[in-house]
Design an enzyme around this catalytic site. Sequence first.
Site, PDB file in Angstrom:
ATOM      1  N   ASP A   3      -2.214   5.692  -4.696  1.00  0.00           N
ATOM      2  CA  ASP A   3      -2.741   6.405  -3.509  1.00  0.00           C
ATOM      3  C   ASP A   3      -1.871   7.728  -3.533  1.00  0.00           C
ATOM      4  O   ASP A   3      -0.841   7.940  -3.923  1.00  0.00           O
ATOM      5  CB  ASP A   3      -2.062   5.724  -2.140  1.00  0.00           C
ATOM      6  CG  ASP A   3      -2.932   6.137  -0.933  1.00  0.00           C
ATOM      7  OD1 ASP A   3      -3.632   7.022  -0.979  1.00  0.00           O
ATOM      8  OD2 ASP A   3      -2.299   5.967   0.217  1.00  0.00           O
ATOM      9  N   HIS A  57      -7.915  13.276  -8.098  1.00  0.00           N
ATOM     10  CA  HIS A  57      -8.551  12.010  -8.526  1.00  0.00           C
ATOM     11  C   HIS A  57      -8.496  12.174 -10.420  1.00  0.00           C
ATOM     12  O   HIS A  57      -8.043  11.173 -10.710  1.00  0.00           O
ATOM     13  CB  HIS A  57      -9.960  11.786  -8.147  1.00  0.00           C
ATOM     14  CG  HIS A  57      -9.799  11.765  -6.762  1.00  0.00           C
ATOM     15  ND1 HIS A  57      -9.044  10.694  -5.913  1.00  0.00           N
ATOM     16  CD2 HIS A  57     -10.900  11.853  -5.690  1.00  0.00           C
ATOM     17  CE1 HIS A  57      -9.451  10.512  -4.584  1.00  0.00           C
ATOM     18  NE2 HIS A  57     -10.374  11.399  -4.600  1.00  0.00           N
ATOM     19  N   LEU A  92      -4.126  -7.735 -22.513  1.00  0.00           N
ATOM     20  CA  LEU A  92      -4.141  -7.300 -21.178  1.00  0.00           C
ATOM     21  C   LEU A  92      -5.361  -7.626 -20.444  1.00  0.00           C
ATOM     22  O   LEU A  92      -6.468  -6.917 -21.122  1.00  0.00           O
ATOM     23  CB  LEU A  92      -3.551  -5.983 -21.164  1.00  0.00           C
ATOM     24  CG  LEU A  92      -3.409  -5.250 -19.929  1.00  0.00           C
ATOM     25  CD1 LEU A  92      -2.023  -5.812 -19.090  1.00  0.00           C
ATOM     26  CD2 LEU A  92      -3.422  -3.894 -19.888  1.00  0.00           C
TER      27      LEU A  92
HETATM   28  C1  IPE Z   1      -6.520   2.504  -0.704  1.00  0.00           C
HETATM   29  O1  IPE Z   1      -6.380   3.891  -0.372  1.00  0.00           O
HETATM   30  C2  IPE Z   1      -7.736   2.479  -1.630  1.00  0.00           C
HETATM   31  C3  IPE Z   1      -7.591   2.841  -3.068  1.00  0.00           C
HETATM   32  C4  IPE Z   1      -6.221   3.386  -3.424  1.00  0.00           C
HETATM   33  C5  IPE Z   1      -8.757   2.793  -3.876  1.00  0.00           C
HETATM   34  P1  IPE Z   1      -6.734   4.749   1.011  1.00  0.00           P
HETATM   35  O2  IPE Z   1      -6.363   5.922   0.833  1.00  0.00           O
HETATM   36  O3  IPE Z   1      -8.253   4.626   1.008  1.00  0.00           O
HETATM   37  O4  IPE Z   1      -6.201   3.736   2.205  1.00  0.00           O
HETATM   38  P2  IPE Z   1      -5.714   4.379   3.533  1.00  0.00           P
HETATM   39  O5  IPE Z   1      -7.118   4.792   4.188  1.00  0.00           O
HETATM   40  O6  IPE Z   1      -4.507   5.241   3.479  1.00  0.00           O
HETATM   41  O7  IPE Z   1      -5.348   2.923   4.206  1.00  0.00           O
HETATM   42  C1  IPE Z   2      -6.223   7.597  -3.612  1.00  0.00           C
HETATM   43  O1  IPE Z   2      -5.914   8.784  -3.284  1.00  0.00           O
HETATM   44  C2  IPE Z   2      -7.594   7.058  -4.393  1.00  0.00           C
HETATM   45  C3  IPE Z   2      -8.701   6.785  -3.906  1.00  0.00           C
HETATM   46  C4  IPE Z   2      -8.657   6.134  -2.753  1.00  0.00           C
HETATM   47  C5  IPE Z   2      -9.774   6.726  -4.348  1.00  0.00           C
HETATM   48  P1  IPE Z   2      -6.440   9.420  -1.888  1.00  0.00           P
HETATM   49  O2  IPE Z   2      -7.741   9.939  -2.140  1.00  0.00           O
HETATM   50  O3  IPE Z   2      -6.543   8.253  -1.130  1.00  0.00           O
HETATM   51  O4  IPE Z   2      -5.284  10.260  -1.595  1.00  0.00           O
HETATM   52  P2  IPE Z   2      -4.590  10.772  -0.131  1.00  0.00           P
HETATM   53  O5  IPE Z   2      -4.247   9.474   0.402  1.00  0.00           O
HETATM   54  O6  IPE Z   2      -5.697  11.452   0.398  1.00  0.00           O
HETATM   55  O7  IPE Z   2      -3.381  11.595  -0.700  1.00  0.00           O
HETATM   56 MG    MG Z   3      -5.150   7.633   0.504  1.00  0.00          MG
END
Ligand code: IPE
Ligand code: IPE
Ligand code: MG
Length: 251
Positions: A28, A45, A139
Site C-alpha cells: 500500500d 504503481h 518459492l
Molecule cells: C489494499 O489497498 C489493496 C491492495 C494493496 C491491492 P487499498 O489501498 O485498496 O485499501 P484501502 O482502501 O486503503 O483499505
Molecule cells: C496500493 O497502493 C496498490 C493498489 C491498491 C493497487 P495505493 O494505490 O492504494 O496507494 P495509496 O493508498 O493511494 O497511497
Molecule cells: Mg491504498
Amino acid sequence: MAKTADYKELLPQLDRERLPQHVGIIMDGNGRWAAQRRRPRLYGHRAGSKALRQVVELGVELGLRCLTFYTFSTENWNRSESEVSGLLKMFKELMIKEITELHRQNINVQIIGSEHELDPQYLKDVRKVAAVSHHNTGLILNLAFNYGGRREIVEAVRKLVQAARIKPELLDKLDEENFSNYLYTAGQPDPDLIIRTSGELRISNFLLWQSAYAELYITETLWPDFGKYEMMQALLDYQGRQRRFGGRKKA
Ligand code: IPE
Ligand code: IPE
Ligand code: MG
C-alpha cells in the site's frame, strides 16, 4: 528517500530455522508516493513493481516457502477508469516481462483471485503466462489479483456445495481443514506474517480465513520505498514475537 542501508548487515541476526513459511504483503502507498513527487498514480504503481521484485529476490535467497502479494482487490474496481485500466495493463505486461526470470529461479507463480469482472480473454492470457511455472518446486509466489477474502470464502462455499451434490457426505465431514481445500490457497501453509506498508491499520479484505493467527507488521514506509532491508526488518520483528495460538505454555 535513497536507501543506503544494506540488508546484508541484518542477515547475521536472522534465525534461518525460524523463518515464516508464508508471508502475505499488502502493498500500500503507491498513490501517496507518486503524489509526493507530483506524478500520476500509475507512476507509483510502476515504482511499486520494483519493490515487489526486490522482495521476491530476498524470498528466494532466504528460501521462503510462500509469498503472497495483494496486487488488486475486488474493491479496487471502484477507482477511476484510467487507474483500473492502467493497473490491468501493467499486471499483464509485468507477467510477460518477468515470467522467464521467475521460472529460471524455480518460482511457482499462482494467480489467485476471482474470475468475475475480468475479461475472460485477459484472464486466459495471464494464466497462460503463469502456467509455464506451475511445475516449479521453489518459492510459491501468489499474486492476489481481483482478490477479496470474502469473495474467496463465498466461492469456496459454492465449490463445496457443487461437490456435495455428487458426494453428500462431504458436508457431514466438513471441518476447518477440509474447508480450506476449497480456498484459492488450497494446500499451502497459512501466512505466519502479514506485512502492510504505508501505515494503514486494516486488513482490507486480504486473506481473511488464512490470517486467523498471522502476526501483523505495519510499517509507515510507502510500498515503493520498501525493499530487502525493510523486509529483513519485518522478518526480524516477527522472530521476536511470542506466538501463542490461544494456548498457554505450561510453567
Ligand atoms: C489494499 O489497498 C489493496 C491492495 C494493496 C491491492 P487499498 O489501498 O485498496 O485499501 P484501502 O482502501 O486503503 O483499505
Ligand atoms: C496500493 O497502493 C496498490 C493498489 C491498491 C493497487 P495505493 O494505490 O492504494 O496507494 P495509496 O493508498 O493511494 O497511497
Ligand atoms: Mg491504498
